[in-house]
Design an enzyme around this catalytic site. Structure first.
Site, short mmCIF file in Angstrom:
data_model
loop_
_atom_site.label_atom_id
_atom_site.label_comp_id
_atom_site.label_asym_id
_atom_site.label_seq_id
_atom_site.Cartn_x
_atom_site.Cartn_y
_atom_site.Cartn_z
N ASP A 1 45.07 -46.69 0.94
CA ASP A 1 44.47 -45.60 1.71
C ASP A 1 43.03 -45.33 1.27
O ASP A 1 42.56 -45.88 0.28
CB ASP A 1 45.34 -44.32 1.62
CG ASP A 1 45.77 -43.99 0.20
OD1 ASP A 1 45.24 -44.60 -0.75
OD2 ASP A 1 46.63 -43.10 0.03
N HIS B 1 54.34 -37.37 -0.05
CA HIS B 1 53.65 -38.43 0.69
C HIS B 1 53.66 -39.74 -0.08
O HIS B 1 53.72 -39.76 -1.31
CB HIS B 1 52.23 -38.01 1.11
CG HIS B 1 51.18 -37.99 0.04
ND1 HIS B 1 50.11 -37.13 0.08
CD2 HIS B 1 51.01 -38.73 -1.09
CE1 HIS B 1 49.33 -37.35 -0.97
NE2 HIS B 1 49.86 -38.31 -1.69
N ASN C 1 53.89 -33.45 -2.23
CA ASN C 1 54.54 -33.10 -0.96
C ASN C 1 55.37 -34.25 -0.41
O ASN C 1 55.78 -34.24 0.75
CB ASN C 1 53.50 -32.68 0.08
CG ASN C 1 52.54 -33.81 0.43
OD1 ASN C 1 52.59 -34.88 -0.18
ND2 ASN C 1 51.67 -33.59 1.40
N GLU D 1 51.71 -38.23 5.39
CA GLU D 1 52.02 -36.84 5.06
C GLU D 1 53.32 -36.39 5.75
O GLU D 1 53.81 -37.06 6.67
CB GLU D 1 50.86 -35.95 5.54
CG GLU D 1 49.50 -36.31 4.93
CD GLU D 1 49.34 -35.82 3.49
OE1 GLU D 1 50.34 -35.73 2.76
OE2 GLU D 1 48.20 -35.54 3.09
#
Ligand SMILES: O=P(O)(O)OC[C@H]1O[C@](O)(CO)[C@@H](O)[C@@H]1O
Length: 234
Positions: A56, A127, A125, A132
């Site tokens: 990413d 991810h 979270n 996400e």
């Protein structure tokens, strides 16, 4: 943990089960990269046949910006190993046509025969890469809006809240799930809930890491403190 992760990667390179690798950024894999660089320097492993992809990148960010994931990958791994430049595929944040970059990246992955080994970090979270909560699990490389929790976690790397990027580009869950092997690295108290969601064994769109459930070759390396006693083995 860093050493075990490096052992896993080296064994996969040596036995030929991994040529194309998807590589994470973040604090968690830094120790693994140190070991890999050291072992490559000592001639114990070689990346000369490897095809390397990063997972990413922040959009809008120049590869020359030291905060970019592009710069991270060069700093911690690429610049110190024997991989030929043409076998390194790093997403860029500052391209004119982000959608075209995604298509080109997917084509490069396909040309490499897909990803053999995806090494992933874990967001607080849940991810994986920049996928996400709530993201489609059917996508390959795509542009994303970053979750507020992710932006908050990244705040220490930026001068102020407003400078933290709000969008990124990432390999999609479909690409990651298609990898032949997945190695998930989990470190830090903030990952406890996300890891627990995975270990609960139920797919949950609110926790993208649970998209890895059902993968036939998933290895998890986690700090012992994060693992429930019943699942600790080392
Ligand atoms: O290892 P860290 O710094 O906790 O980061 C966890 C995850 O968050 C990211 O930095 C992306 O937000 C990933 O690259 C990484 O997998």
């Amino acid at each position: 943990m860093a050493e075990l992760a490096a052992d896993y990667v080296c064994a996969s390179l040596a036995d030929g089960s991994a040529t194309s690798l998807a590589l994470p950024t973040g604090d968690t894999p830094i120790g693994m990269y140190k070991h890999l660089v050291e072992r490559c320097r000592r001639g114990e492993i070689s990346f000369s046949n490897a095809e390397l992809f990063n997972l990413d990148e922040y959009t809008g960010m120049s590869p020359n910006n030291p905060r970019s994931y592009h710069a991270f990958m060069r700093r911690h791994l690429i610049d110190h190993i024997d991989v030929p430049a043409e076998q390194v595929h790093l997403l860029r944040g500052n391209v004119a046509d982000p959608a075209e970059q995604c298509r080109d990246f997917d084509r490069a992955i396909a040309a490499a025969g897909g990803i053999d080994l995806a090494i992933l970090g874990l967001g607080a979270n849940g991810h994986i890469a920049f996928n996400e909560p709530g993201v489609s699990w059917e996508l390959d490389t795509h542009v994303v809006t970053l979750d507020e929790k992710t932006r908050h976690a990244h705040r220490p790397n930026f001068p102020d809240e407003a400078s933290v990027p709000s969008t990124g580009v990432t390999m999609g869950v479909n690409t990651l799930r298609s990898a032949r092997k997945v190695l998930l690295l989990c470190a830090g108290e903030s990952k406890r809930e996300a890891l627990a969601a995975l270990l609960a064994g139920r797919e949950d769109r609110a926790w993208p890491v649970t998209s890895l459930l059902g993968h036939t070759d998933l290895s998890i390396l986690a700090e012992a403190a994060l693992m429930p006693a019943s699942k600790q083995f080392a």
